[in-house]
Design an enzyme around this catalytic site. Structure first.
Site, PDB file in Angstrom:
ATOM      1  N   GLN A  54       0.845  -1.165  -0.117  1.00  0.00           N
ATOM      2  CA  GLN A  54       0.139  -0.081   0.146  1.00  0.00           C
ATOM      3  C   GLN A  54       0.807   1.184   0.062  1.00  0.00           C
ATOM      4  O   GLN A  54       2.145   1.112   0.210  1.00  0.00           O
ATOM      5  CB  GLN A  54      -0.794  -0.006   1.153  1.00  0.00           C
ATOM      6  CG  GLN A  54      -2.226  -0.909   1.110  1.00  0.00           C
ATOM      7  CD  GLN A  54      -3.036  -0.491   2.383  1.00  0.00           C
ATOM      8  OE1 GLN A  54      -3.143  -1.282   3.390  1.00  0.00           O
ATOM      9  NE2 GLN A  54      -3.887   0.532   2.167  1.00  0.00           N
TER      10      GLN A  54
ATOM     11  N   ASP B  58      -2.168  -4.795  -0.098  1.00  0.00           N
ATOM     12  CA  ASP B  58      -2.136  -6.272   0.548  1.00  0.00           C
ATOM     13  C   ASP B  58      -2.822  -6.388   1.571  1.00  0.00           C
ATOM     14  O   ASP B  58      -3.367  -7.649   1.829  1.00  0.00           O
ATOM     15  CB  ASP B  58      -0.335  -6.036   0.892  1.00  0.00           C
ATOM     16  CG  ASP B  58      -0.025  -4.659   1.724  1.00  0.00           C
ATOM     17  OD1 ASP B  58      -0.882  -3.917   1.973  1.00  0.00           O
ATOM     18  OD2 ASP B  58       1.158  -4.518   2.026  1.00  0.00           O
TER      19      ASP B  58
END
Length: 479
Positions: free
Chosen positions: A71, A225
Site C-alpha cells: 500500500q 496487500d
C-alpha cells in the site's frame, strides 16, 4: 474436468510471490518467487523484472490474474509513460513533516478523518507528493500521472493503456480518496501537490475486469496487500485479523466507514465493497525474539519457559515499546518492566510477561478498531508470531474472544487470486474457497470464565503501567 486456473501476485516490499490456484476451490497448484531490492525507494522496473522472474513458467494455462501490492507507495509517470523518479515506498519516512503540515493546513485530524477516512502519516501517498513538490519541484512538474505500486504493475501488464485503473481498497490509502463517497478528493491532491492535478487511475468495482494481457489473460482490478489478505481469509462482519509479523496489524471488515480523529485507526475500504478499519503496531514478533535473546535461549525454549509460568506472570507487566510505536501518543516510547520482585523474577515469568505484553499491545489495537464500530466476535491470528505455542496460549486469555489460527499461506497472493477468480466468474459474490482450498483452521479453546477474568486483569495492569510510564490515560471500557 480440467480445472480453470487463476493466479495471484503479491508484490510486497521484499519480493514478488505468485500462487496459481484452481479457480473453483482455491487449491494451490504451483508457486513462484523473486526478490526485490532493499531500500525505501525503488525503481518500479525492479518490480517488473521480479514479476517476470517469479512468473516464468508458472502462468501456463492461467485464465485470469490479479495483483495485490504494498500500500501507499508513490509512482510518478510523465506524459510519455516513463517513470519520473524512483518510487517512494510506504516505509520511506522523509515525508513525516509533510504529514504534520498537511494535517494542520487542511483543518486538523478531525477534518481529515471525516474527509478521507484517515489522518495522514508519512506512509500515505499524499504526503509523499507534498515532499516531492517541496524538494524536487522540477520532477514534480514532469508528473502527468500518479499510481500506486499495484496500479503501475497492472498498467504495465495491460500494455500501458491510456487510462490506468485501481480499486477502492488501495485508493483508500492514498489520503486523497474518500472510501465513504467512493470518490477522489482532487482538491486535497491539488493542495498537497502545489496546485498540480495529475491524472489518477479509474477506480474499478471489486469484481470488474481491468482488461486483458496481450496473450488474452484476464486481469482483475487488483488491490492493496491488507485488502487482499482480508479477501483470502474470507472475512465477515464480526471477524478481526491480528497479524503478528515484524510489526503487527489489526483489521476487520465493516459495513460502515470509520473516521478516527485520533489517527490510531485508518479508515480504509476493503476489496469487496465494504470497509477495512486498520491499526498498526511496530512491536510484534520482534518482541518475542528480543525476549528470547534477553534470556539467552532460542524461540523454542522461550516458548517452553513462557508456558511453564502461570497466566499473569506472577504480577510482572512488560510494556513492549522496544522500537517506539506508531501511535500519536507513544511515538518515542521505550519498553519497561513493571511489578518486579524477588519472588517473581524468574526466567519463566519474564518470558510469560514478554508474550503477554506483546499481545496486550495488539489488544489495544483491537480496542481501537472496536471503538470505530467493529463488532469483534472472533479473532483470526496470522503471521509468523502466530506459530508460537506461547502466543496461542496467551491470545485467547488476553483477547477474551475465540481465536482461530488459519493455515499458514501467502494470503496476499491468495486474495489477489480469489479476486481474479471472481472477475473471471462474473458473479455477484467472490467464490467460496475456505471449505476446499486454503482454509484449514485451528480453533483454539475458548478461555474459561476464570481465565477471562485473568485476561482482564493482565490488560488492566498493562494499561495502568502505560499510564504511569507514558501518561496515556488507562481506560477500562471493556469491563
Amino acid at each position: 474436468m480440467t480445472a480453470e486456473l487463476v493466479a495471484g501476485i503479491d508484490s510486497s516490499t521484499q519480493s514478488t510471490k505468485v500462487v496459481v490456484c484452481d479457480a473453483r476451490t482455491g487449491a494451490v497448484v504451483r508457486t513462484g518467487r523473486a526478490p526485490h531490492p532493499d531500500g525505501t525507494e525503488v525503481d518500479p522496473a525492479a518490480w517488473w523484472q521480479a514479476f517476470g522472474e517469479a512468473t516464468d513458467g508458472v502462468l501456463d494455462g492461467v485464465k485470469a490474474l490479479g495483483i495485490g501490492g504494498q500500500q501507499h507507495g508513490m509512482v510518478t509517470v510523465d506524459e510519455a509513460g516513463e517513470v519520473v523518479r524512483p518510487a517512494l515506498l510506504w516505509n520511506d519516512t522523509r515525508s513525516a513533516q509533510a504529514a504534520k503540515d498537511l494535517t494542520g493546513e487542511l483543518g486538523g485530524p478531525g477534518v481529515w478523518a471525516k474527509s478521507v477516512g484517515s489522518v495522514p502519516v508519512a506512509s500515505f501517498t499524499v504526503t509523499k507528493l507534498r515532499w516531492l513538490a517541496e524538494h524536487e519541484p522540477a520532477n514534480a512538474d514532469r508528473v502527468a500521472r500518479v499510481l500506486l505500486p499495484h496500479d503501475w504493475l497492472t498498467w504495465r501488464l495491460l500494455g500501458r493503456p491510456e487510462q490506468a485503473v485501481t480499486d477502492r481498497g488501495d485508493a483508500s490509502g492514498t489520503g486523497y480518496f474518500s472510501p465513504t463517497e467512493n470518490a477522489y478528493r482532487v482538491d486535497v491532491l491539488a493542495h498537497a501537490f502545489g496546485g498540480r492535478t495529475p491524472e489518477l487511475p479509474t477506480v474499478l468495482a471489486p469484481a470488474e475486469v481491468a482488461g486483458h494481457t496481450e496473450s488474452g489473460v484476464l486481469v482483475s482490478a487488483g488491490t492493496g496487500d491488507n485488502m487482499a489478505a482480508a479477501l483470502a481469509l474470507e472475512l465477515a462482519p464480526g471477524d478481526a485479523v491480528i497479524s503478528i509479523g515484524t510489526s503487527g496489524t489489526v483489521f476487520g471488515v465493516s459495513e460502515a466507514g470509520s473516521a478516527d480523529a485520533t489517527g490510531l485507526v485508518a479508515g480504509f475500504a476493503d476489496a469487496t465493497g465494504r470497509f477495512l478499519p486498520l491499526t498498526a503496531a511496530l512491536n510484534a514478533a520482534r518482541v518475542l525474539t528480543a525476549g528470547a535473546a534477553m534470556l539467552g535461549v532460542d524461540l523454542a525454549e522461550f516458548d517452553r519457559l513462557a508456558l511453564a509460568a502461570e497466566a499473569g506472570a506472577g504480577g510482572l507487566t512488560l510494556l513492549p515499546y522496544l522500537d517506539g510505536e506508531r501511535t500519536p501518543n507513544l511515538p518515542d516510547a521505550t519498553g519497561s518492566l513493571h511489578g518486579l520482585t524477588r519472588a517473581n523474577m524468574t526466567p519463566e515469568n519474564l518470558a510469560r510477561a514478554t508474550v503477554e505484553g506483546m499481545v496486550c499491545g495488539l489488544a489495544a489495537g483491537l480496542d481501537a478498531v472496536r471503538a470505530q464500530g467493529l463488532d469483534v466476535r472472533r479473532v483470526l491470528l496470522i503471521g509468523g508470531g502466530a506459530q508460537s505455542a506461547a502466543v496461542r496460549a496467551v491470545a485467547p486469555i488476553v483477547l477474551g474472544v475465540p481465536v482461530v489460527i488459519p493455515e499458514t499461506g501467502e494470503y496476499v497472493a491468495l486474495g489477489a487470486a480469489r479476486q481474479a477468480a471472481w472477475a473471471l466468474a462474473g458473479t455477484a459474490e467472490p467464490p467460496a474457497w475456505v471449505a476446499e482450498g486454503p482454509g484449514n483452521r485451528l480453533e483454539l479453546d475458548e478461555p474459561a470464565e476464570a481465565h477471562r477474568a485473568t485476561g482482564k486483569e493482565i490488560q488492566r495492569r498493562h494499561l495502568e503501567a502505560r499510564e504511569a510510564a507514558h501518561g496515556v490515560p488507562a481506560k477500562f471500557g471493556e469491563d
